[in-house]
Scaffold this motif. Structure first.
Motif, PDB file in Angstrom:
ATOM      1  N   LEU A  43       0.871  -1.177   0.000  1.00 49.36           N
ATOM      2  CA  LEU A  43       0.000   0.000   0.000  1.00 49.36           C
ATOM      3  C   LEU A  43       0.904   1.221   0.000  1.00 49.36           C
ATOM      4  N   LEU A  44       0.775   2.067  -1.011  1.00 49.39           N
ATOM      5  CA  LEU A  44       1.609   3.263  -1.089  1.00 49.39           C
ATOM      6  C   LEU A  44       0.948   4.407  -0.330  1.00 49.39           C
ATOM      7  N   ILE A  45       1.658   4.906   0.677  1.00 49.89           N
ATOM      8  CA  ILE A  45       1.198   6.045   1.464  1.00 49.89           C
ATOM      9  C   ILE A  45       1.973   7.282   1.008  1.00 49.89           C
ATOM     10  N   LEU A  46       1.244   8.349   0.710  1.00 49.09           N
ATOM     11  CA  LEU A  46       1.848   9.584   0.217  1.00 49.09           C
ATOM     12  C   LEU A  46       1.728  10.658   1.287  1.00 49.09           C
ATOM     13  N   THR A  47       2.823  11.372   1.519  1.00 52.43           N
ATOM     14  CA  THR A  47       2.797  12.414   2.542  1.00 52.43           C
ATOM     15  C   THR A  47       3.252  13.751   1.974  1.00 52.43           C
ATOM     16  N   ASP A  48       2.728  14.811   2.593  1.00 50.53           N
ATOM     17  CA  ASP A  48       3.123  16.189   2.298  1.00 50.53           C
ATOM     18  C   ASP A  48       3.095  16.481   0.792  1.00 50.53           C
ATOM     19  N   SER A  49       4.185  16.977   0.206  1.00 51.67           N
ATOM     20  CA  SER A  49       4.158  17.399  -1.201  1.00 51.67           C
ATOM     21  C   SER A  49       3.946  16.234  -2.165  1.00 51.67           C
ATOM     22  N   ASP A  50       4.263  15.013  -1.740  1.00 53.42           N
ATOM     23  CA  ASP A  50       4.106  13.856  -2.626  1.00 53.42           C
ATOM     24  C   ASP A  50       2.656  13.401  -2.764  1.00 53.42           C
TER      25      ASP A  50
END
Length: 233
Positions: A43-50
């Motif tokens: 599962l790809l978790i994306l944070t902040d600017s991403d």
């Protein structure tokens, strides 16, 4: 930051996001592609600017390993709802399975499961399904892409235990383990349903693991507990 998380069985994708958000280390956080609670794996978790990269990451090719128990069916096409034995007319063989798979390679039409996050008249389909409010309703057929599908193994007589409404139950039948490489929007549970129907025996998913999204592989994923510890240190 893009985090390659190993989502455990029983957790929803939102559960993982919520848990990481609770560390207070991220201003923005989301994920790139829902993984069912009864599935596990990448599962790809994306944070902040991403978080802006969500569309391009969701478009990446995905790889799954799925166990399909033949001779059974259920409303959700997995063990999340009550499983029923079908009126199987004959014993299915590995040759039958292998002969059925090539017709699914390419751009195919697929009807998503009612137990899914799709919308029907503004409401999540799974909410309608759980409340038995979906009588007469169905989801529109989608065009999805299967790049490859192969039979990894086939066992003629397997016993599977599962729990439904607090009751332990036992299923027994032929089990096909498949490797599926597919594009965005493909429902593996629906694929198992369709293969089971083509074999005239039915099929339910007993185990589903997402092993890869693009170049993000299972062997490089981190457990949620590890990521939480890293975020807090």
């Amino acid at each position: 930051m893009i985090l390659n998380v190993y989502k455990d069985w029983g957790w929803s994708s939102f559960d993982v996001v919520k848990k990481l958000k609770s560390t207070g280390q991220y201003k923005k956080i989301g994920h790139a592609g829902t993984l069912d609670p009864l599935a596990e794996g990448v599962l790809l978790i994306l944070t902040d600017s991403d978080t802006k990269k969500q569309p391009e990451l969701m478009a990446l090719t995905k790889e799954y390993l799925v166990d399909v128990l033949l001779g059974y069916t259920s409303p959700s096409y997995d063990l999340g709802t009550e499983v029923s034995k079908t009126d199987q007319v004959r014993q299915v063989t590995i040759t039958d399975v292998e002969n059925a798979l090539p017709s699914y390679i390419g751009n195919i039409n697929q009807r998503p499961p009612l137990f899914s996050a799709k919308h029907i008249r503004g409401t999540r389909a799974y909410k309608l399904a759980r409340s038995n409010a979906f009588s007469g309703l169905s989801l529109n057929i989608s065009k999805v892409t299967i790049y490859d599908i192969t039979a990894c193994s086939f066992l003629e007589n397997v016993s599977i235990s599962y729990t439904y409404s607090g009751e332990d139950r036992q299923l027994q039948g032929a089990l096909a383990k498949l490797k599926v490489v597919c594009g965005k929007g493909t429902y593996i549970r629906a694929l198992a349903r369709d293969i089971g129907e083509d074999l005239h025996c039915g099929g339910v998913v007993t185990k589903l693991v997402r092993t890869k999204i693009g170049e993000y592989a299972l062997e490089n994923s981190l457990k949620l507990e590890e990521l939480i510890e890293q975020a807090r240190n």
